[in-house]
Structure formats: C-alpha cells, structure tokens
Design a protein around this motif. Structure first.
Motif, PDB file in Angstrom:
ATOM      1  N   ARG A   7      -9.468  10.594   2.047  1.00 53.19           N
ATOM      2  CA  ARG A   7      -9.305   9.315   1.575  1.00 53.19           C
ATOM      3  C   ARG A   7      -7.950   8.754   2.189  1.00 53.19           C
ATOM      4  N   GLU A   8      -6.815   9.280   2.000  1.00 52.10           N
ATOM      5  CA  GLU A   8      -5.583   8.936   2.553  1.00 52.10           C
ATOM      6  C   GLU A   8      -5.529   8.916   3.999  1.00 52.10           C
ATOM      7  N   GLN A  17       1.204   4.200  -2.815  1.00 45.91           N
ATOM      8  CA  GLN A  17       0.759   5.617  -2.709  1.00 45.91           C
ATOM      9  C   GLN A  17       2.122   6.380  -3.152  1.00 45.91           C
ATOM     10  N   MET A  65       0.835  -1.248  -0.022  1.00 47.80           N
ATOM     11  CA  MET A  65      -0.010  -0.107  -0.199  1.00 47.80           C
ATOM     12  C   MET A  65       0.827   1.217  -0.047  1.00 47.80           C
ATOM     13  N   ARG A  77      -6.452   3.173   9.093  1.00 44.08           N
ATOM     14  CA  ARG A  77      -6.590   1.704   9.051  1.00 44.08           C
ATOM     15  C   ARG A  77      -5.116   1.046   8.960  1.00 44.08           C
ATOM     16  N   GLU A  83      -6.959   5.823   5.003  1.00 41.17           N
ATOM     17  CA  GLU A  83      -6.397   4.750   4.912  1.00 41.17           C
ATOM     18  C   GLU A  83      -5.323   4.466   5.755  1.00 41.17           C
ATOM     19  N   HIS A  84      -4.368   5.842   5.989  1.00 43.34           N
ATOM     20  CA  HIS A  84      -3.387   5.713   6.867  1.00 43.34           C
ATOM     21  C   HIS A  84      -3.995   5.310   8.664  1.00 43.34           C
TER      22      HIS A  84
END
Length: 86
Positions: A29-30, A15, A11, A36, A33-34
């Motif tokens: 969104r990032e 990125q 991942m 998570r 994700e970070h």
C-alpha cells in the motif's frame, strides 16, 4: 502546484507519525502511494527533478530508484519517456 506540494507534505507527515520514522521497507500500500506521489512530483515540476529532490519530498522509506524504474516502464509505451537529465 502549491496545493499539490501541500498535499504531499501532509501525506508524508501522516506516514511519519504512523510508523517508526519511515525506516522500514514500504508495504504494498505504501509503495503504491509512494508511486503516486513520485508521479505527481515529476509531472507537476516546473523543472527536471533529480533523485535527491524526489527523495526529499517522499517518505523516508521510499525507494526512489525503484519508483522511477516502475514509472519508466509504465510510461514507455505511452509516448512518455522518463530520462535522466544531463
């Protein structure tokens, strides 16, 4: 744990290839994700992780302090206490 580490590494590589090396602030969104990824790192770790260890495994533009505070707030009423190890 190795599979999780591999997934996180992939991942991060994806990125880094997609952006400007991670120098810009993360978008929503990032950030999600970070968050998570940080959560997965913390709960899969065999030993406590410090901010530097978490940052080393996240994209360069991840705001580790903010991520930890968000996770701390999300878990404080669930019987999970994130704390700084001495």
């Amino acid at each position: 744990q190795e599979a999780l580490a591999q997934e996180l590494a992939e991942m991060t590589e994806t990125q880094d290839l997609a952006g400007d090396g991670g120098a810009s602030a993360p978008n929503a969104r990032e950030m999600a994700e970070h968050l998570r990824m940080a959560e997965a790192l913390l709960f899969a770790a065999a030993e406590p992780l410090d901010e530097e260890a978490i940052a080393a495994r996240l994209p360069a533009n991840a705001d580790v302090k903010s991520l930890i505070e968000i996770l701390r707030a999300q878990y404080e009423n669930r019987g999970v206490n994130l704390s700084i190890a001495a």
